[in-house]
Write a protein that holds these residues in place. Structure first.
Motif, PDB file in Angstrom:
ATOM      1  N   ALA A  73       3.525   4.164  -1.854  1.00 57.61           N
ATOM      2  CA  ALA A  73       2.909   4.674  -0.705  1.00 57.61           C
ATOM      3  C   ALA A  73       2.778   3.615   0.329  1.00 57.61           C
ATOM      4  CB  ALA A  73       1.559   5.084  -1.161  1.00 57.61           C
ATOM      5  N   LYS A  74       3.043   2.524   0.046  1.00 54.51           N
ATOM      6  CA  LYS A  74       2.947   1.309   1.018  1.00 54.51           C
ATOM      7  C   LYS A  74       4.155   0.806   1.465  1.00 54.51           C
ATOM      8  CE  LYS A  74      -1.656  -0.039  -0.805  1.00 54.51           C
ATOM      9  NZ  LYS A  74      -2.348   0.273   0.318  1.00 54.51           N
ATOM     10  N   HIS A  75       5.237   1.372   0.870  1.00 51.83           N
ATOM     11  CA  HIS A  75       6.909   0.787   1.344  1.00 51.83           C
ATOM     12  C   HIS A  75       6.931   0.974   2.582  1.00 51.83           C
ATOM     13  CE1 HIS A  75      10.946   0.487   0.664  1.00 51.83           C
ATOM     14  NE2 HIS A  75      10.846   0.341  -0.460  1.00 51.83           N
ATOM     15  N   PRO A  76       7.704  -0.049   3.102  1.00 50.72           N
ATOM     16  CA  PRO A  76       8.051  -0.286   4.422  1.00 50.72           C
ATOM     17  C   PRO A  76       8.875   0.998   5.100  1.00 50.72           C
ATOM     18  CG  PRO A  76       9.282  -1.918   3.345  1.00 50.72           C
ATOM     19  CD  PRO A  76       8.342  -1.359   2.399  1.00 50.72           C
ATOM     20  N   GLU A  77       9.705   1.508   4.370  1.00 49.84           N
ATOM     21  CA  GLU A  77      10.772   2.711   4.538  1.00 49.84           C
ATOM     22  C   GLU A  77       9.891   4.024   4.331  1.00 49.84           C
ATOM     23  OE1 GLU A  77      14.385   2.849   2.704  1.00 49.84           O
ATOM     24  OE2 GLU A  77      14.506   0.725   2.479  1.00 49.84           O
ATOM     25  N   PRO A  78       9.539   4.638   5.685  1.00 51.70           N
ATOM     26  CA  PRO A  78       9.199   5.950   5.745  1.00 51.70           C
ATOM     27  C   PRO A  78       9.769   7.031   4.726  1.00 51.70           C
ATOM     28  CG  PRO A  78       9.595   5.095   7.840  1.00 51.70           C
ATOM     29  CD  PRO A  78      10.407   4.227   7.097  1.00 51.70           C
ATOM     30  N   SER A  79      11.092   6.927   4.583  1.00 53.17           N
ATOM     31  CA  SER A  79      11.682   7.880   3.392  1.00 53.17           C
ATOM     32  C   SER A  79      11.007   7.780   2.163  1.00 53.17           C
ATOM     33  CB  SER A  79      12.979   7.735   3.310  1.00 53.17           C
ATOM     34  OG  SER A  79      13.534   6.490   3.115  1.00 53.17           O
ATOM     35  N   VAL A  80      10.698   6.640   1.729  1.00 50.28           N
ATOM     36  CA  VAL A  80      10.241   6.382   0.450  1.00 50.28           C
ATOM     37  C   VAL A  80       8.594   6.899   0.381  1.00 50.28           C
ATOM     38  CG1 VAL A  80       9.455   4.637  -1.281  1.00 50.28           C
ATOM     39  CG2 VAL A  80      11.778   4.295   0.021  1.00 50.28           C
ATOM     40  N   ARG A  81       8.101   6.512   1.601  1.00 51.88           N
ATOM     41  CA  ARG A  81       6.525   7.286   1.594  1.00 51.88           C
ATOM     42  C   ARG A  81       6.626   8.603   1.607  1.00 51.88           C
ATOM     43  NH1 ARG A  81       6.382   3.318   5.734  1.00 51.88           N
ATOM     44  NH2 ARG A  81       5.709   4.908   7.242  1.00 51.88           N
ATOM     45  N   CYS A  82       7.693   9.263   2.184  1.00 50.40           N
ATOM     46  CA  CYS A  82       7.798  10.718   2.184  1.00 50.40           C
ATOM     47  C   CYS A  82       7.912  11.309   1.021  1.00 50.40           C
ATOM     48  CB  CYS A  82       8.871  11.206   2.922  1.00 50.40           C
ATOM     49  SG  CYS A  82       8.825  10.989   4.888  1.00 50.40           S
ATOM     50  N   ALA A  83       8.734  10.618   0.117  1.00 52.80           N
ATOM     51  CA  ALA A  83       9.118  10.892  -1.381  1.00 52.80           C
ATOM     52  C   ALA A  83       7.705  10.920  -2.031  1.00 52.80           C
ATOM     53  CB  ALA A  83      10.161  10.455  -1.632  1.00 52.80           C
ATOM     54  N   VAL A  84       7.178  10.266  -2.135  1.00 54.57           N
ATOM     55  CA  VAL A  84       5.953   9.968  -2.783  1.00 54.57           C
ATOM     56  C   VAL A  84       4.753  10.784  -2.394  1.00 54.57           C
ATOM     57  CG1 VAL A  84       4.927   8.106  -1.744  1.00 54.57           C
ATOM     58  CG2 VAL A  84       4.493   8.397  -4.189  1.00 54.57           C
ATOM     59  N   ALA A  85       4.800  10.932  -0.898  1.00 53.10           N
ATOM     60  CA  ALA A  85       3.340  11.681  -0.458  1.00 53.10           C
ATOM     61  C   ALA A  85       3.472  13.236  -0.844  1.00 53.10           C
ATOM     62  CB  ALA A  85       3.661  11.788   1.269  1.00 53.10           C
ATOM     63  N   ALA A  86       4.752  13.873  -1.248  1.00 51.49           N
ATOM     64  CA  ALA A  86       4.860  15.108  -1.429  1.00 51.49           C
ATOM     65  C   ALA A  86       4.115  15.575  -2.618  1.00 51.49           C
ATOM     66  CB  ALA A  86       6.304  15.716  -1.585  1.00 51.49           C
ATOM     67  N   SER A  87       3.904  14.554  -3.718  1.00 51.72           N
ATOM     68  CA  SER A  87       3.360  15.079  -4.914  1.00 51.72           C
ATOM     69  C   SER A  87       2.289  14.145  -5.621  1.00 51.72           C
ATOM     70  CB  SER A  87       4.592  15.168  -5.933  1.00 51.72           C
ATOM     71  OG  SER A  87       5.502  14.182  -6.073  1.00 51.72           O
ATOM     72  N   VAL A  88       2.294  12.996  -4.797  1.00 54.76           N
ATOM     73  CA  VAL A  88       1.244  11.880  -5.550  1.00 54.76           C
ATOM     74  C   VAL A  88      -0.197  12.325  -5.854  1.00 54.76           C
ATOM     75  CG1 VAL A  88       0.486  11.002  -3.407  1.00 54.76           C
ATOM     76  CG2 VAL A  88       0.796   9.397  -5.565  1.00 54.76           C
ATOM     77  N   ARG A  89      -0.834  12.214  -6.772  1.00 52.02           N
ATOM     78  CA  ARG A  89      -2.269  12.534  -6.740  1.00 52.02           C
ATOM     79  C   ARG A  89      -2.977  11.365  -6.124  1.00 52.02           C
ATOM     80  NH1 ARG A  89      -3.486  16.514 -10.531  1.00 52.02           N
ATOM     81  NH2 ARG A  89      -1.605  17.232 -11.748  1.00 52.02           N
ATOM     82  N   ASP A  90      -4.462  11.363  -6.110  1.00 48.30           N
ATOM     83  CA  ASP A  90      -5.331  10.705  -5.601  1.00 48.30           C
ATOM     84  C   ASP A  90      -5.841   9.530  -6.587  1.00 48.30           C
ATOM     85  OD1 ASP A  90      -6.345   9.856  -3.296  1.00 48.30           O
ATOM     86  OD2 ASP A  90      -8.429  10.736  -3.745  1.00 48.30           O
ATOM     87  N   GLU A  91      -4.688   8.884  -6.986  1.00 45.80           N
ATOM     88  CA  GLU A  91      -4.873   7.514  -8.201  1.00 45.80           C
ATOM     89  C   GLU A  91      -4.229   6.531  -7.070  1.00 45.80           C
ATOM     90  OE1 GLU A  91      -3.373   8.965 -11.502  1.00 45.80           O
ATOM     91  OE2 GLU A  91      -4.281  10.710 -11.675  1.00 45.80           O
ATOM     92  N   PRO A  92      -4.900   5.250  -7.005  1.00 42.51           N
ATOM     93  CA  PRO A  92      -6.290   5.220  -6.771  1.00 42.51           C
ATOM     94  C   PRO A  92      -7.122   6.130  -6.025  1.00 42.51           C
ATOM     95  CG  PRO A  92      -5.249   3.376  -5.652  1.00 42.51           C
ATOM     96  CD  PRO A  92      -4.131   4.249  -6.324  1.00 42.51           C
ATOM     97  N   PRO A  93      -8.267   6.323  -6.116  1.00 41.87           N
ATOM     98  CA  PRO A  93      -8.881   7.324  -5.111  1.00 41.87           C
ATOM     99  C   PRO A  93      -8.840   6.386  -3.550  1.00 41.87           C
ATOM    100  CG  PRO A  93     -10.300   6.943  -6.827  1.00 41.87           C
ATOM    101  CD  PRO A  93      -9.164   5.986  -7.243  1.00 41.87           C
ATOM    102  N   GLY A  94      -8.583   7.600  -2.641  1.00 42.43           N
ATOM    103  CA  GLY A  94      -8.492   7.088  -1.446  1.00 42.43           C
ATOM    104  C   GLY A  94      -6.948   6.859  -1.056  1.00 42.43           C
ATOM    105  N   LEU A  95      -6.047   7.179  -1.868  1.00 45.23           N
ATOM    106  CA  LEU A  95      -4.610   7.119  -1.712  1.00 45.23           C
ATOM    107  C   LEU A  95      -4.037   8.269  -0.682  1.00 45.23           C
ATOM    108  CD1 LEU A  95      -1.905   5.944  -2.096  1.00 45.23           C
ATOM    109  CD2 LEU A  95      -1.607   7.187  -4.144  1.00 45.23           C
ATOM    110  N   LEU A  96      -4.494   9.315  -1.004  1.00 45.38           N
ATOM    111  CA  LEU A  96      -3.971  10.700  -0.215  1.00 45.38           C
ATOM    112  C   LEU A  96      -4.557  10.502   1.470  1.00 45.38           C
ATOM    113  CD1 LEU A  96      -4.641  13.458  -2.684  1.00 45.38           C
ATOM    114  CD2 LEU A  96      -2.641  12.494  -2.101  1.00 45.38           C
ATOM    115  N   ALA A  97      -5.977   9.960   1.299  1.00 41.27           N
ATOM    116  CA  ALA A  97      -6.495   9.798   2.734  1.00 41.27           C
ATOM    117  C   ALA A  97      -5.724   8.693   3.697  1.00 41.27           C
ATOM    118  CB  ALA A  97      -7.880   9.512   2.860  1.00 41.27           C
TER     119      ALA A  97
END
Length: 298
Positions: A73-97
């Motif tokens: 979720a902190k990867h410099p490439e947006p495409s990587v953040r996109c891939a994880v954003a679609a299904s990641v849970r809020d672990e650790p809390p605050g990740l989705l926000a």
């Protein structure tokens, strides 16, 4: 069979020994298949996949441990953040926000497709300045509060209004405006009484919606059976209450100019045929897998 194609089967085989998985990771195609679909990747294999450049594919694998996906979720490439954003849970809390504040709108768009979003983040994304984010949210949010539904149905972007009108039942006071709006008129037809005026609308999408209306009067059904638009006539043919003789007459006029259109028309009428699914490849024995890897130079 092409060796690259053959390698895709053992790459996702559940009981493949770990040492053979390691060898498969050296092949780009097999590595991507393993990164996306394997549920038993070890910490070492995960790091190897990252080092070999398949992190974007790995980020889309929901079976990867939460701490690793939080790194993505902190990867410099947006495409990587996109891939994880679609299904990641809020672990650790605050990740989705955190992802909801991502500066790249494509990341927020993928986040809007995430089934694990709490109501407060859904509401935040519904007001996102990028229309692509708001659009991604619409088909995924089932229990939309009335206030948010009203906001999306009256959005400044016609595409958002159109998609919202197709997804949500509109409040009664908004229906006249939706029927007057070219972007939402066809979708709004389902929520009103079909009339001769709507059946003669210059927009064929509106007439098709009228032809599909469950309360379509027989007189309008007969009128639309001779509509100049092939999809409007097909909608009449697809109706359960269309008399057999009328249906046969309509179907005789349905002559699409390509196979895709023919499939769409027949699908609507419920008499399409799909090709049988390809059989799943048989699991390889260890010896068969080793022979395949040897042939592939792995």
């Amino acid at each position: 069979m092409d060796i690259d194609v053959e390698l895709s089967a053992p790459a996702t085989q559940k009981d493949l020994p770990a040492d053979l998985v390691w060898r498969l990771l050296r092949h780009p195609g097999a590595r991507r298949s393993a990164a996306l679909l394997r549920r038993d990747l070890t910490a070492g294999q995960i790091e190897e996949i990252i080092a070999l450049g398949s992190v974007r594919t790995l980020a889309a694998n929901a079976s990867v441990p939460s701490p690793v996906r939080a790194r993505f979720a902190k990867h410099p490439e947006p495409s990587v953040r996109c891939a994880v954003a679609a299904s990641v849970r809020d672990e650790p809390p605050g990740l989705l926000a955190e992802l909801a504040e991502d500066p790249d709108p494509s990341v927020r768009s993928f986040l809007a497709m995430n089934d694990h979003l709490p109501p407060d983040l859904l509401a935040r994304l519904a007001t996102d300045p990028e229309s692509s984010v708001r659009s991604s949210l619409i088909p995924r949010w089932r229990d939309v509060p009335v206030s948010v539904r009203r906001m999306l149905l009256t959005d400044t972007d016609p595409g958002i209004r159109r998609r919202s009108a197709r997804a949500f039942t509109p409040p009664a006071d908004l229906l006249p405006g939706l029927l007057a709006d070219p972007a939402t008129r066809a979708a709004a037809v389902a929520h009103t009484v079909p009339t001769a005026e709507l059946a003669a609308d210059p927009d064929s999408d509106v007439r098709e919606a009228v032809a599909s209306h469950p309360e379509l009067p027989a007189v309008l059904r007969t009128l639309l059976a001779d509509d100049p638009d092939i999809y409007v006539r097909n909608a009449v043919a697809a109706r359960a209450d269309t008399p057999y003789a009328l249906r046969q007459r309509i179907v005789a006029t349905l002559e699409p100019d390509n196979p895709i259109a023919e499939w769409v028309l027949s699908y609507r009428r419920g008499n399409h045929t799909c090709p049988p699914a390809a059989p799943a490849p048989a699991d390889l024995t260890r010896q068969q897998a080793e022979d395949l890897l040897t042939r592939a130079g792995l």
